[in-house]
Design an enzyme around this catalytic site. Structure first.
Site, PDB file in Angstrom:
ATOM      1  N   ASN A  87     -30.914 -48.352  81.984  1.00 59.49           N
ATOM      2  CA  ASN A  87     -31.031 -46.984  82.491  1.00 59.49           C
ATOM      3  C   ASN A  87     -30.399 -46.030  81.471  1.00 59.49           C
ATOM      4  OD1 ASN A  87     -30.179 -44.523  83.749  1.00 59.49           O
ATOM      5  ND2 ASN A  87     -30.736 -45.419  85.713  1.00 59.49           N
ATOM      6  N   HIS A 123     -27.822 -41.405  81.188  1.00 66.76           N
ATOM      7  CA  HIS A 123     -26.601 -40.758  80.705  1.00 66.76           C
ATOM      8  C   HIS A 123     -26.656 -40.345  79.239  1.00 66.76           C
ATOM      9  CE1 HIS A 123     -25.020 -40.954  84.586  1.00 66.76           C
ATOM     10  NE2 HIS A 123     -25.037 -42.278  84.636  1.00 66.76           N
ATOM     11  N   HIS A 131     -34.114 -41.911  85.863  1.00 66.74           N
ATOM     12  CA  HIS A 131     -34.151 -41.291  87.186  1.00 66.74           C
ATOM     13  C   HIS A 131     -34.444 -39.803  87.007  1.00 66.74           C
ATOM     14  CE1 HIS A 131     -31.862 -40.753  91.298  1.00 66.74           C
ATOM     15  NE2 HIS A 131     -33.029 -40.147  91.281  1.00 66.74           N
ATOM     16  N   ARG A 189     -34.173 -36.786  88.655  1.00 63.17           N
ATOM     17  CA  ARG A 189     -33.561 -36.245  89.871  1.00 63.17           C
ATOM     18  C   ARG A 189     -34.171 -34.899  90.214  1.00 63.17           C
ATOM     19  NH1 ARG A 189     -28.560 -39.112  91.308  1.00 63.17           N
ATOM     20  NH2 ARG A 189     -28.401 -37.532  92.923  1.00 63.17           N
ATOM     21  N   ARG A 192     -30.590 -33.024  86.618  1.00 63.68           N
ATOM     22  CA  ARG A 192     -29.279 -32.918  85.963  1.00 63.68           C
ATOM     23  C   ARG A 192     -29.206 -33.704  84.649  1.00 63.68           C
ATOM     24  NH1 ARG A 192     -25.505 -36.332  90.133  1.00 63.68           N
ATOM     25  NH2 ARG A 192     -26.418 -34.849  91.600  1.00 63.68           N
ATOM     26  N   GLU A 216     -37.054 -44.176  88.418  1.00 64.76           N
ATOM     27  CA  GLU A 216     -36.328 -44.048  89.694  1.00 64.76           C
ATOM     28  C   GLU A 216     -36.608 -42.657  90.235  1.00 64.76           C
ATOM     29  OE1 GLU A 216     -32.178 -44.656  89.366  1.00 64.76           O
ATOM     30  OE2 GLU A 216     -32.425 -46.656  88.542  1.00 64.76           O
ATOM     31  N   THR A 261     -26.354 -42.476  92.661  1.00 65.65           N
ATOM     32  CA  THR A 261     -27.005 -42.918  93.893  1.00 65.65           C
ATOM     33  C   THR A 261     -25.990 -43.698  94.725  1.00 65.65           C
ATOM     34  OG1 THR A 261     -28.939 -43.224  92.504  1.00 65.65           O
ATOM     35  CG2 THR A 261     -29.090 -44.026  94.760  1.00 65.65           C
ATOM     36  N   GLU A 309     -35.087 -53.636  94.968  1.00 66.70           N
ATOM     37  CA  GLU A 309     -33.903 -53.711  94.111  1.00 66.70           C
ATOM     38  C   GLU A 309     -32.700 -53.687  95.043  1.00 66.70           C
ATOM     39  OE1 GLU A 309     -33.576 -50.969  90.802  1.00 66.70           O
ATOM     40  OE2 GLU A 309     -31.393 -51.214  90.760  1.00 66.70           O
ATOM     41  N   HIS A 359     -26.663 -51.539  90.024  1.00 68.54           N
ATOM     42  CA  HIS A 359     -25.723 -50.464  90.341  1.00 68.54           C
ATOM     43  C   HIS A 359     -24.284 -50.953  90.182  1.00 68.54           C
ATOM     44  CE1 HIS A 359     -24.196 -46.691  91.720  1.00 68.54           C
ATOM     45  NE2 HIS A 359     -25.420 -46.239  91.674  1.00 68.54           N
TER      46      HIS A 359
HETATM   47  N1  PXP Z   1     -30.431 -49.038  89.954  1.00 67.46           N
HETATM   48  C1  PXP Z   1     -30.609 -47.880  90.628  1.00 67.46           C
HETATM   49  C2  PXP Z   1     -31.645 -47.834  91.700  1.00 67.46           C
HETATM   50  C3  PXP Z   1     -29.847 -46.729  90.330  1.00 67.46           C
HETATM   51  O1  PXP Z   1     -30.041 -45.587  91.020  1.00 67.46           O
HETATM   52  C4  PXP Z   1     -28.923 -46.794  89.268  1.00 67.46           C
HETATM   53  C5  PXP Z   1     -28.160 -45.557  88.884  1.00 67.46           C
HETATM   54  O2  PXP Z   1     -29.020 -44.592  88.400  1.00 67.46           O
HETATM   55  C6  PXP Z   1     -28.792 -48.017  88.583  1.00 67.46           C
HETATM   56  C7  PXP Z   1     -29.528 -49.125  88.957  1.00 67.46           C
HETATM   57  C8  PXP Z   1     -27.840 -48.160  87.454  1.00 67.46           C
HETATM   58  O3  PXP Z   1     -26.532 -48.026  87.933  1.00 67.46           O
HETATM   59  P1  PXP Z   1     -25.327 -47.973  86.899  1.00 67.46           P
HETATM   60  O4  PXP Z   1     -25.499 -46.736  86.097  1.00 67.46           O
HETATM   61  O5  PXP Z   1     -24.137 -47.966  87.780  1.00 67.46           O
HETATM   62  O6  PXP Z   1     -25.439 -49.215  86.049  1.00 67.46           O
END
Ligand code: PXP
Length: 237
Positions: free
Chosen positions: A6, A9, A42, A44, A48, A69, A100, A150, A190
């Site tokens: 992901n 960031h 994602h 959003r 953001r 996402e 999330t 997931e 997550h």
């Molecule tokens: N899976 C989903 C569905 C999420 O919303 C997120 C956060 O955007 C992640 C995985 C990744 O989470 P993390 O950034 O804590 O690794």
């Protein structure tokens, strides 16, 4: 075990100055070169971090799967239909959350979710539901027609102490087995990091782990390619 990275960031850092760097497209390409299996972003509703144009540029640039996402909001569903990512993962979204927070409550929202799954699948987008590792949510997800879930690993990654973590891990294992018994593809993610991800990766019935914050944080010190490779070494068996 597959790894989805992901890259939200990377865009968070860019948005902090409102400029053009660092570019999430370059990040996606570096992750791909380092050997991950999919790119996760994602979009959003408050934009953001990832912006609409980022998605279309990433889709054009990477060869590995793009997993979008997204919330079930009408505007975002319309964008997904135009983008046509390989996969969409429906997540709950609250304006004021930092990330999330919980899984999607498919039990409560099943009619709405079933409709969105139908729209996305009919556009050729495989649809996944991000849910807590609970039997009732897995059953409700199955009934929406989605064939991927997931499982939210936040309960495990935030657990305080060894025995709490073990019990969360066992609940996760049971949820994965139950989902697989229904024929669902089970992914997880997550809050996973370089310390806690390998225990989850040992659950062999999981298809893919989606990891963001810890990899982008590690990249500050070792570079993005190195951070992805280190995670791959921990989770690929
Ligand atoms: N899976 C989903 C569905 C999420 O919303 C997120 C956060 O955007 C992640 C995985 C990744 O989470 P993390 O950034 O804590 O690794």
């Amino acid at each position: 075990m597959k790894l989805g990275v992901n890259i939200d960031h990377v865009a968070t850092i860019r948005e902090a100055r409102g400029g053009i760097e660092p570019d999430p497209v370059s990040a996606a390409l570096l992750c791909e070169m380092a050997g991950c299996d999919s790119i996760v972003c994602h979009l959003r509703e408050d934009r953001r971090h990832i912006q609409d144009a980022d998605l279309f540029r990433i889709k054009k640039s990477v060869k590995i799967r793009l997993n979008l996402e997204m919330s079930a909001a009408r505007e975002i569903v319309a964008i997904a239909r135009r983008l046509r990512p390989d996969q969409a993962t429906l997540v709950p979204e609250k304006r004021r959350e930092l990330t999330t927070e919980g899984g999607l409550d498919v039990v409560a929202l099943k009619k709405k979710i079933r409709g969105v799954v139908e729209v996305l699948e009919s556009a050729g987008i495989e649809t996944s539901l991000f849910i807590d590792p609970e039997k009732s949510q897995i059953d409700a997800s199955f009934r929406t027609g989605a064939r991927i879930i997931e499982l939210h690993t936040g309960g495990y990654s935030n657990a305080k102490g060894v025995s709490a973590a073990r019990s969360r891990l066992n609940a996760l294992k049971a949820a994965v087995r139950y989902a697989r018994s229904l024929g669902l593809v089970a992914n997880a993610g997550h809050g996973l990091n370089y310390e806690n991800a390998s225990a989850v990766a040992r659950i062999s019935e999981i298809n893919e782990l989606n990891i963001g914050h810890s990899i982008i944080s590690r990249a500050v010190f070792v570079g993005l390619g190195g951070a992805v490779k280190e995670m791959l070494a921990l989770i690929k068996w």
